[in-house]
Design a protein around this motif. Structure first.
Motif, PDB file in Angstrom:
ATOM      1  N   SER A  30       0.832  -1.207   0.000  1.00 41.31           N
ATOM      2  CA  SER A  30       0.000   0.000   0.000  1.00 41.31           C
ATOM      3  C   SER A  30       0.869   1.260   0.000  1.00 41.31           C
ATOM      4  CB  SER A  30      -0.903  -0.001   1.232  1.00 41.31           C
ATOM      5  OG  SER A  30      -0.157   0.315   2.396  1.00 41.31           O
ATOM      6  N   ASP A  31       0.237   2.405  -0.061  1.00 41.43           N
ATOM      7  CA  ASP A  31       0.940   3.685   0.072  1.00 41.43           C
ATOM      8  C   ASP A  31       1.155   4.032   1.541  1.00 41.43           C
ATOM      9  OD1 ASP A  31       1.000   4.074  -2.661  1.00 41.43           O
ATOM     10  OD2 ASP A  31      -0.944   5.086  -2.680  1.00 41.43           O
ATOM     11  N   TRP A  32       0.638   3.222   2.414  1.00 42.95           N
ATOM     12  CA  TRP A  32       0.611   3.506   3.847  1.00 42.95           C
ATOM     13  C   TRP A  32       1.606   2.587   4.555  1.00 42.95           C
ATOM     14  CZ3 TRP A  32      -2.056   1.935   8.579  1.00 42.95           C
ATOM     15  CH2 TRP A  32      -2.384   2.997   9.411  1.00 42.95           C
ATOM     16  N   ARG A  33       2.914   2.749   4.256  1.00 41.87           N
ATOM     17  CA  ARG A  33       3.943   1.843   4.751  1.00 41.87           C
ATOM     18  C   ARG A  33       4.734   2.464   5.895  1.00 41.87           C
ATOM     19  NH1 ARG A  33       7.374   0.715  -0.223  1.00 41.87           N
ATOM     20  NH2 ARG A  33       7.136   2.950  -0.282  1.00 41.87           N
ATOM     21  N   PRO A  34       4.811   1.774   7.022  1.00 42.56           N
ATOM     22  CA  PRO A  34       5.586   2.286   8.149  1.00 42.56           C
ATOM     23  C   PRO A  34       7.088   2.085   7.918  1.00 42.56           C
ATOM     24  CG  PRO A  34       4.798   0.105   8.652  1.00 42.56           C
ATOM     25  CD  PRO A  34       4.204   0.480   7.320  1.00 42.56           C
ATOM     26  N   LYS A  35       7.884   2.746   8.733  1.00 50.92           N
ATOM     27  CA  LYS A  35       9.337   2.558   8.672  1.00 50.92           C
ATOM     28  C   LYS A  35       9.717   1.164   9.157  1.00 50.92           C
ATOM     29  CE  LYS A  35      10.314   7.421   9.399  1.00 50.92           C
ATOM     30  NZ  LYS A  35      10.815   8.424  10.344  1.00 50.92           N
ATOM     31  N   VAL A  36       9.015   0.676  10.183  1.00 52.16           N
ATOM     32  CA  VAL A  36       9.296  -0.641  10.764  1.00 52.16           C
ATOM     33  C   VAL A  36       7.992  -1.434  10.836  1.00 52.16           C
ATOM     34  CG1 VAL A  36      10.197  -1.885  12.774  1.00 52.16           C
ATOM     35  CG2 VAL A  36      11.205   0.305  12.127  1.00 52.16           C
ATOM     36  N   LEU A  37       8.070  -2.697  10.428  1.00 51.50           N
ATOM     37  CA  LEU A  37       6.899  -3.566  10.405  1.00 51.50           C
ATOM     38  C   LEU A  37       7.262  -4.894  11.051  1.00 51.50           C
ATOM     39  CD1 LEU A  37       4.004  -4.081   9.279  1.00 51.50           C
ATOM     40  CD2 LEU A  37       5.091  -4.836   7.167  1.00 51.50           C
ATOM     41  N   CYS A  38       6.485  -5.321  12.025  1.00 50.83           N
ATOM     42  CA  CYS A  38       6.664  -6.612  12.678  1.00 50.83           C
ATOM     43  C   CYS A  38       5.499  -7.498  12.267  1.00 50.83           C
ATOM     44  CB  CYS A  38       6.696  -6.448  14.194  1.00 50.83           C
ATOM     45  SG  CYS A  38       6.878  -8.012  15.094  1.00 50.83           S
ATOM     46  N   VAL A  39       5.820  -8.659  11.686  1.00 51.08           N
ATOM     47  CA  VAL A  39       4.784  -9.563  11.186  1.00 51.08           C
ATOM     48  C   VAL A  39       4.950 -10.929  11.831  1.00 51.08           C
ATOM     49  CG1 VAL A  39       3.786 -10.645   9.139  1.00 51.08           C
ATOM     50  CG2 VAL A  39       4.798  -8.374   8.956  1.00 51.08           C
ATOM     51  N   GLU A  40       3.876 -11.463  12.406  1.00 47.32           N
ATOM     52  CA  GLU A  40       3.882 -12.846  12.859  1.00 47.32           C
ATOM     53  C   GLU A  40       3.863 -13.698  11.588  1.00 47.32           C
ATOM     54  OE1 GLU A  40       1.702 -15.614  16.140  1.00 47.32           O
ATOM     55  OE2 GLU A  40       0.451 -14.199  15.041  1.00 47.32           O
ATOM     56  N   HIS A  41       4.979 -14.348  11.278  1.00 47.23           N
ATOM     57  CA  HIS A  41       5.178 -14.920   9.946  1.00 47.23           C
ATOM     58  C   HIS A  41       4.545 -16.291   9.722  1.00 47.23           C
ATOM     59  CE1 HIS A  41       8.380 -17.534  11.458  1.00 47.23           C
ATOM     60  NE2 HIS A  41       8.925 -16.470  12.025  1.00 47.23           N
ATOM     61  N   ASP A  42       4.165 -17.008  10.748  1.00 46.13           N
ATOM     62  CA  ASP A  42       3.499 -18.312  10.583  1.00 46.13           C
ATOM     63  C   ASP A  42       4.254 -19.242   9.633  1.00 46.13           C
ATOM     64  OD1 ASP A  42       1.391 -17.506  12.294  1.00 46.13           O
ATOM     65  OD2 ASP A  42       0.334 -16.580  10.622  1.00 46.13           O
ATOM     66  N   GLY A  43       5.596 -19.173   9.665  1.00 40.79           N
ATOM     67  CA  GLY A  43       6.407 -20.034   8.814  1.00 40.79           C
ATOM     68  C   GLY A  43       6.478 -19.599   7.360  1.00 40.79           C
ATOM     69  N   ARG A  44       5.983 -18.413   7.059  1.00 46.79           N
ATOM     70  CA  ARG A  44       5.953 -17.916   5.671  1.00 46.79           C
ATOM     71  C   ARG A  44       6.942 -16.774   5.462  1.00 46.79           C
ATOM     72  NH1 ARG A  44      -0.302 -16.909   4.831  1.00 46.79           N
ATOM     73  NH2 ARG A  44       0.438 -16.083   2.839  1.00 46.79           N
ATOM     74  N   GLY A  45       8.063 -16.833   6.170  1.00 41.57           N
ATOM     75  CA  GLY A  45       9.069 -15.777   6.091  1.00 41.57           C
ATOM     76  C   GLY A  45       9.603 -15.547   4.694  1.00 41.57           C
ATOM     77  N   VAL A  46       9.821 -16.610   3.929  1.00 42.95           N
ATOM     78  CA  VAL A  46      10.350 -16.473   2.571  1.00 42.95           C
ATOM     79  C   VAL A  46       9.371 -15.689   1.701  1.00 42.95           C
ATOM     80  CG1 VAL A  46      11.008 -17.726   0.483  1.00 42.95           C
ATOM     81  CG2 VAL A  46      11.766 -18.547   2.719  1.00 42.95           C
ATOM     82  N   GLU A  47       8.107 -16.015   1.792  1.00 41.96           N
ATOM     83  CA  GLU A  47       7.073 -15.315   1.011  1.00 41.96           C
ATOM     84  C   GLU A  47       7.006 -13.835   1.393  1.00 41.96           C
ATOM     85  OE1 GLU A  47       2.204 -15.390   0.523  1.00 41.96           O
ATOM     86  OE2 GLU A  47       3.200 -17.039   1.565  1.00 41.96           O
ATOM     87  N   ILE A  48       7.047 -13.568   2.673  1.00 42.08           N
ATOM     88  CA  ILE A  48       7.000 -12.177   3.147  1.00 42.08           C
ATOM     89  C   ILE A  48       8.227 -11.418   2.658  1.00 42.08           C
ATOM     90  CG2 ILE A  48       7.048 -10.690   5.187  1.00 42.08           C
ATOM     91  CD1 ILE A  48       5.468 -12.962   6.628  1.00 42.08           C
ATOM     92  N   MET A  49       9.404 -12.041   2.723  1.00 43.99           N
ATOM     93  CA  MET A  49      10.637 -11.380   2.295  1.00 43.99           C
ATOM     94  C   MET A  49      10.635 -11.069   0.805  1.00 43.99           C
ATOM     95  SD  MET A  49      12.432 -10.446   4.739  1.00 43.99           S
ATOM     96  CE  MET A  49      13.657  -9.785   3.619  1.00 43.99           C
ATOM     97  N   GLN A  50      10.017 -11.908  -0.001  1.00 44.58           N
ATOM     98  CA  GLN A  50       9.938 -11.632  -1.441  1.00 44.58           C
ATOM     99  C   GLN A  50       9.204 -10.316  -1.693  1.00 44.58           C
ATOM    100  OE1 GLN A  50       8.106 -15.238  -2.866  1.00 44.58           O
ATOM    101  NE2 GLN A  50      10.078 -16.229  -3.221  1.00 44.58           N
ATOM    102  N   VAL A  51       8.117 -10.114  -0.982  1.00 46.39           N
ATOM    103  CA  VAL A  51       7.351  -8.870  -1.113  1.00 46.39           C
ATOM    104  C   VAL A  51       8.127  -7.715  -0.484  1.00 46.39           C
ATOM    105  CG1 VAL A  51       5.205  -7.683  -0.502  1.00 46.39           C
ATOM    106  CG2 VAL A  51       5.154 -10.103  -1.150  1.00 46.39           C
ATOM    107  N   ALA A  52       8.712  -7.964   0.670  1.00 46.47           N
ATOM    108  CA  ALA A  52       9.438  -6.914   1.393  1.00 46.47           C
ATOM    109  C   ALA A  52      10.543  -6.307   0.537  1.00 46.47           C
ATOM    110  CB  ALA A  52      10.013  -7.483   2.686  1.00 46.47           C
ATOM    111  N   LYS A  53      11.319  -7.143  -0.123  1.00 48.18           N
ATOM    112  CA  LYS A  53      12.427  -6.648  -0.950  1.00 48.18           C
ATOM    113  C   LYS A  53      11.931  -5.767  -2.085  1.00 48.18           C
ATOM    114  CE  LYS A  53      15.602 -10.379   0.110  1.00 48.18           C
ATOM    115  NZ  LYS A  53      16.341 -11.536  -0.396  1.00 48.18           N
ATOM    116  N   LYS A  54      10.801  -6.112  -2.658  1.00 48.82           N
ATOM    117  CA  LYS A  54      10.232  -5.314  -3.748  1.00 48.82           C
ATOM    118  C   LYS A  54       9.836  -3.912  -3.296  1.00 48.82           C
ATOM    119  CE  LYS A  54       8.254  -9.194  -6.303  1.00 48.82           C
ATOM    120  NZ  LYS A  54       7.004  -9.832  -6.732  1.00 48.82           N
ATOM    121  N   HIS A  55       9.558  -3.782  -1.995  1.00 48.60           N
ATOM    122  CA  HIS A  55       9.056  -2.517  -1.469  1.00 48.60           C
ATOM    123  C   HIS A  55      10.047  -1.820  -0.543  1.00 48.60           C
ATOM    124  CE1 HIS A  55       5.214  -3.080  -3.400  1.00 48.60           C
ATOM    125  NE2 HIS A  55       5.286  -4.354  -3.036  1.00 48.60           N
TER     126      HIS A  55
END
Length: 71
Positions: A30-55
């Protein structure tokens, strides 16, 4: 929007039992991105990191439950 108007928070923690990953990914895309984001990853860290790097986020810490990202 109701509580923060046009201000973006510096930190958001996503822990919403079963939907934390989806919420974290939605926030990063979104356009509403914080400087720091904590996500309970539920074992999906790789998927989250793929999106994180793009943004422009980098992992600064990860444990068995949470992934902390910063941009």
């Amino acid at each position: 929007a109701q509580f923060l108007a046009d201000r973006v928070p510096d930190f958001i923690s996503c822990d919403v039992e079963g939907a934390s990953c989806e919420l974290g990914i939605t926030i990063m895309q979104s356009d509403w991105r914080p400087k720091v984001l904590c996500v309970e990853h539920d074992g999906r860290g790789v998927e989250i990191m793929q999106v994180a790097k793009k943004h422009g986020y980098k992992a600064i810490e990860m444990n068995t439950e949470n992934l902390i990202l910063a941009r």
